[in-house]
Design an enzyme around this catalytic site. Structure first.
Site, PDB file in Angstrom:
ATOM      1  N   LYS A 194       0.866  -1.188   0.000  1.00  0.00           N
ATOM      2  CA  LYS A 194       0.000   0.000   0.000  1.00  0.00           C
ATOM      3  C   LYS A 194       0.902   1.238   0.000  1.00  0.00           C
ATOM      4  CE  LYS A 194      -1.927   3.191   2.275  1.00  0.00           C
ATOM      5  NZ  LYS A 194      -2.072   4.396   1.494  1.00  0.00           N
ATOM      6  N   CYS A 200      14.079  10.960   6.010  1.00  0.00           N
ATOM      7  CA  CYS A 200      13.953  10.578   7.427  1.00  0.00           C
ATOM      8  C   CYS A 200      15.255  10.807   8.171  1.00  0.00           C
ATOM      9  CB  CYS A 200      13.493   9.138   7.548  1.00  0.00           C
ATOM     10  SG  CYS A 200      14.518   8.028   6.598  1.00  0.00           S
ATOM     11  N   GLU A 259      10.284  16.190  14.793  1.00  0.00           N
ATOM     12  CA  GLU A 259      10.732  16.080  13.408  1.00  0.00           C
ATOM     13  C   GLU A 259      10.191  17.264  12.592  1.00  0.00           C
ATOM     14  OE1 GLU A 259       9.213  12.744  11.039  1.00  0.00           O
ATOM     15  OE2 GLU A 259      11.290  12.445  10.438  1.00  0.00           O
ATOM     16  N   GLU A 262      10.065   1.589  10.400  1.00  0.00           N
ATOM     17  CA  GLU A 262      11.086   2.605  10.120  1.00  0.00           C
ATOM     18  C   GLU A 262      10.386   3.941  10.265  1.00  0.00           C
ATOM     19  OE1 GLU A 262      14.139   1.925   9.650  1.00  0.00           O
ATOM     20  OE2 GLU A 262      14.186  -0.119   8.880  1.00  0.00           O
TER      21      GLU A 262
HETATM   22  P1  NDP Z   1       2.607   8.595   7.389  1.00  0.00           P
HETATM   23  O1  NDP Z   1       2.944   7.893   8.632  1.00  0.00           O
HETATM   24  O2  NDP Z   1       1.543   9.611   7.425  1.00  0.00           O
HETATM   25  O3  NDP Z   1       2.190   7.559   6.248  1.00  0.00           O
HETATM   26  C1  NDP Z   1       3.009   6.506   5.873  1.00  0.00           C
HETATM   27  C2  NDP Z   1       2.174   5.445   5.207  1.00  0.00           C
HETATM   28  O4  NDP Z   1       1.269   4.891   6.161  1.00  0.00           O
HETATM   29  C3  NDP Z   1       1.321   5.931   4.062  1.00  0.00           C
HETATM   30  O5  NDP Z   1       1.229   4.923   3.087  1.00  0.00           O
HETATM   31  C4  NDP Z   1      -0.035   6.136   4.736  1.00  0.00           C
HETATM   32  O6  NDP Z   1      -1.123   6.101   3.846  1.00  0.00           O
HETATM   33  C5  NDP Z   1      -0.070   4.965   5.676  1.00  0.00           C
HETATM   34  N1  NDP Z   1      -0.965   5.139   6.831  1.00  0.00           N
HETATM   35  C6  NDP Z   1      -1.412   6.293   7.378  1.00  0.00           C
HETATM   36  N2  NDP Z   1      -2.222   6.033   8.433  1.00  0.00           N
HETATM   37  C7  NDP Z   1      -2.282   4.674   8.547  1.00  0.00           C
HETATM   38  C8  NDP Z   1      -2.941   3.794   9.442  1.00  0.00           C
HETATM   39  N3  NDP Z   1      -3.708   4.260  10.433  1.00  0.00           N
HETATM   40  N4  NDP Z   1      -2.787   2.468   9.278  1.00  0.00           N
HETATM   41  C9  NDP Z   1      -2.014   1.981   8.289  1.00  0.00           C
HETATM   42  N5  NDP Z   1      -1.360   2.777   7.395  1.00  0.00           N
HETATM   43  C10 NDP Z   1      -1.491   4.112   7.527  1.00  0.00           C
HETATM   44  O7  NDP Z   1       3.990   9.189   6.877  1.00  0.00           O
HETATM   45  P2  NDP Z   1       4.255  10.042   5.593  1.00  0.00           P
HETATM   46  O8  NDP Z   1       3.807   9.339   4.369  1.00  0.00           O
HETATM   47  O9  NDP Z   1       3.758  11.397   5.862  1.00  0.00           O
HETATM   48  O10 NDP Z   1       5.867  10.009   5.556  1.00  0.00           O
HETATM   49  C11 NDP Z   1       6.634  10.851   6.297  1.00  0.00           C
HETATM   50  C12 NDP Z   1       7.133  10.172   7.554  1.00  0.00           C
HETATM   51  O11 NDP Z   1       7.853   8.975   7.232  1.00  0.00           O
HETATM   52  C13 NDP Z   1       8.124  11.014   8.307  1.00  0.00           C
HETATM   53  O12 NDP Z   1       7.799  11.042   9.668  1.00  0.00           O
HETATM   54  C14 NDP Z   1       9.463  10.317   8.102  1.00  0.00           C
HETATM   55  O13 NDP Z   1      10.417  10.490   9.090  1.00  0.00           O
HETATM   56  C15 NDP Z   1       9.064   8.913   7.982  1.00  0.00           C
HETATM   57  N6  NDP Z   1      10.071   8.195   7.234  1.00  0.00           N
HETATM   58  C16 NDP Z   1      10.883   7.317   7.902  1.00  0.00           C
HETATM   59  C17 NDP Z   1      11.913   6.666   7.250  1.00  0.00           C
HETATM   60  C18 NDP Z   1      12.756   5.644   7.952  1.00  0.00           C
HETATM   61  O14 NDP Z   1      13.360   4.833   7.264  1.00  0.00           O
HETATM   62  N7  NDP Z   1      12.844   5.636   9.254  1.00  0.00           N
HETATM   63  C19 NDP Z   1      12.166   6.884   5.832  1.00  0.00           C
HETATM   64  C20 NDP Z   1      11.245   7.818   5.228  1.00  0.00           C
HETATM   65  C21 NDP Z   1      10.234   8.430   5.924  1.00  0.00           C
HETATM   66  P3  NDP Z   1      -1.803   7.489   3.348  1.00  0.00           P
HETATM   67  O15 NDP Z   1      -0.750   8.187   2.585  1.00  0.00           O
HETATM   68  O16 NDP Z   1      -2.921   6.994   2.531  1.00  0.00           O
HETATM   69  O17 NDP Z   1      -2.223   8.228   4.576  1.00  0.00           O
END
Ligand code: NDP
Length: 484
Positions: free
Chosen positions: A170, A277, A376, A243
């Site tokens: 997803k 990230c 962050e 992550e």
């Molecule tokens: P989100 O946590 O908002 O979303 C990440 C993914 O999770 C998306 O596909 C989102 O779908 C999905 N999602 C959202 N809510 C739910 C839920 N309740 N249950 C299951 N899936 C869900 O993060 P962002 O996309 O905004 O990405 C940015 C974040 O990712 C930052 O905090 C960053 O630090 C972190 N990140 C971490 C990395 C690492 O390796 N540690 C690397 C890159 C980013 P939808 O888009 O449809 O809401």
């Protein structure tokens, strides 16, 4: 309109499609079909059915199919790089490199999994065999964020498939269109081995997490969503691989190469508009070299080229959405009203009437209580603070909920040794931030995550461990009933 990829077929949903936006121009560049919980059901069922053959396929044959994914990535490199730039806004120059790197990741896991199935260990008696056997988990749900839609998908998909699992992916809503385009990379795999579905995280994502036939969730995203996933997965005691976010510190010691430290800080703070990230989000500089370091940072920052990712000369590209830019600006404004000095940036570039640009921003005069030093930021903001020396910098680096990445600039081996051991971060860089290695485990400590991607650890996380005790000669044991 792009379709989902379920059970080896392109599938359209009935709901209104989701538009793909170009963050540099705010124009619609495509549409994705919009999935629902019903598509989670069909995708998980397909993955479950495909699992029994995929797990039994000889490792060398599976490796051949994964090398073919790498070949397809290279064949479509330019097209994928352009589409990544269109939907994420990121630099085309970097995107070309990420496609190649994703191909290397598939090649790496294709081979690694051919060499790894567990180990033999000494048995209590010579007539016995003790085997530590590694087996795939089953259906894995992979949930991916928008900042690196291909790379972060690859870091999950390549080891999960190589280990013998099947996967339902997803992608993030913002990058659904480019992610559905990846289906062409998997058309040669048996139906159901890889499935790509769209839909909102709250509905489709949560159904994937709670689905009883999904044995593991591999997630990259925010800490808040990661915490929620962990709670939801607890009912079935699912494997979770997280992550999450970070607030990465970079320390500049008085003995460091100041010029390199300044250039690296600017690059690691503003790459992909700070939407990485492991972006550098706090710089602690020894007071003795604070002033020349800051001057150098300002000098480099004010010359950065802000522009669209489609122009290979652009160094700071737009953010993904206006809402994300507003969150970053709110942190900067809050710091400013609490007494911080915004030395550069802190605003939308006046010449950019379209697109979600934010000027590269350098902030000083900070306290550790300010959100820009604690939470962050995920935008092009570089907070720089003076410290009395290495010990204070290390203590302040560790005083955080997060523990993803951390960098030290020094020429003193004793400081490096102490830093390696005591810094609370999963990814530690010395004199060269943000460098990942496909063979080196990547992941976070504390609220930055659980588990590791890449390297042997990245394969291990997608395998279940069994211990097998085998009495080869058979026969009765003296300790069985009836006791004599
Ligand atoms: P989100 O946590 O908002 O979303 C990440 C993914 O999770 C998306 O596909 C989102 O779908 C999905 N999602 C959202 N809510 C739910 C839920 N309740 N249950 C299951 N899936 C869900 O993060 P962002 O996309 O905004 O990405 C940015 C974040 O990712 C930052 O905090 C960053 O630090 C972190 N990140 C971490 C990395 C690492 O390796 N540690 C690397 C890159 C980013 P939808 O888009 O449809 O809401």
């Amino acid at each position: 309109m792009r379709a989902m990829w379920i059970n080896g077929k392109y599938v359209f949903a009935e709901a209104e499609p989701y538009p793909a936006l170009n963050p540099a121009t705010e124009e619609v560049v495509g549409e994705s079909t919009w999935g629902s919980e019903e598509h989670v059901e069909t995708a998980v069922a397909a993955a479950k059915t495909a699992f029994s053959d995929w797990r039994r396929m000889p490792a060398a044959e599976r490796a051949g199919l994964l090398h073919a994914v790498a070949r397809r990535l290279r064949q479509h490199l330019e097209e994928i790089a352009v589409e990544l730039t269109l939907e994420t806004g990121r630099s085309i120059r970097k995107n070309r490199g990420y496609v190649e790197w994703s191909a290397q990741c598939f090649d790496y896991y294709a081979e690694l999994a051919r060499h790894y199935r567990g180990r033999l260990i000494p048995s209590p008696e010579s007539s016995q065999l003790s085997v530590v056997l590694k087996v795939p988990l089953g259906v894995v749900g992979a949930i991916v964020p928008w900042n690196y839609p291909l790379l972060l998908l690859t870091w999950k998909l390549a080891p999960a498939l190589a280990a013998g699992n099947t996967v339902v992916v997803k992608p993030a809503t913002y990058t659904s269109w480019v992610s559905l385009g990846f289906a062409k990379l998997f058309e040669h795999l048996p139906p159901g081995v890889v499935n790509l579905i769209t839909g909102s995280g709250r509905t489709v994502g949560e159904r994937l997490v709670t689905h009883p036939d999904v044995r593991m969730i591999a997630f990259t995203g925010s800490t808040e969503v990661g915490q929620r996933i962990m709670r939801l997965a607890a009912d079935d005691v699912k494997h979770v691989h997280l992550e999450l976010g970070g607030k990465d510190p970079l320390i500049v010691c008085r003995d460091a190469d100041l010029d390199a430290a300044a250039q690296a800080s600017v690059w690691a703070g503003f790459l992909n508009a700070g939407q990485v990230c492991t972006s550098v989000e706090r710089v602690y500089v020894d007071r003795e070299v604070y002033s020349p370091f800051l001057d150098r940072v300002l000098e480099i920052t004010c010359r950065l080229v802000v522009g669209p990712g489609s122009d290979p000369e652009s160094e700071v590209t737009p953010m993904i959405r206006i809402e994300e830019r507003d969150k970053v600006d709110a942190q900067v404004r809050q710091a400013e009203s609490a007494g911080a000095d915004v030395l550069l940036g802190g605003r939308v570039p006046p010449d950019k009437k379209k697109g979600y640009y934010y000027e590269p921003t350098v902030v000083t005069g900070l306290t550790e209580e300010m959100a820009v030093m604690r939470e962050e930021t995920f935008g092009p903001v570089l907070p720089v603070a003076p410290v009395s020396g290495f010990e204070e910098a290390l203590a302040r680096s560790n005083k955080s909920h997060y523990g993803l990445g951390a960098t030290l600039f020094t020429t003193d081996a004793r400081k490096v040794k102490q830093y390696m051991e005591e810094i609370e971060a999963g990814n530690v860089w010395v004199n060269d931030p943000l460098i990942d290695n496909v063979a080196g485990p990547f992941g976070g400590m504390k609220r930055s995550g659980l588990g590791r991607e890449l390297g042997l650890e990245g394969l291990e996380d997608f395998l279940e461990t069994k211990h097998i005790h085998w009495e080869i000669e058979g026969g009765r044991k003296p300790w069985w009933y009836p006791w004599t």
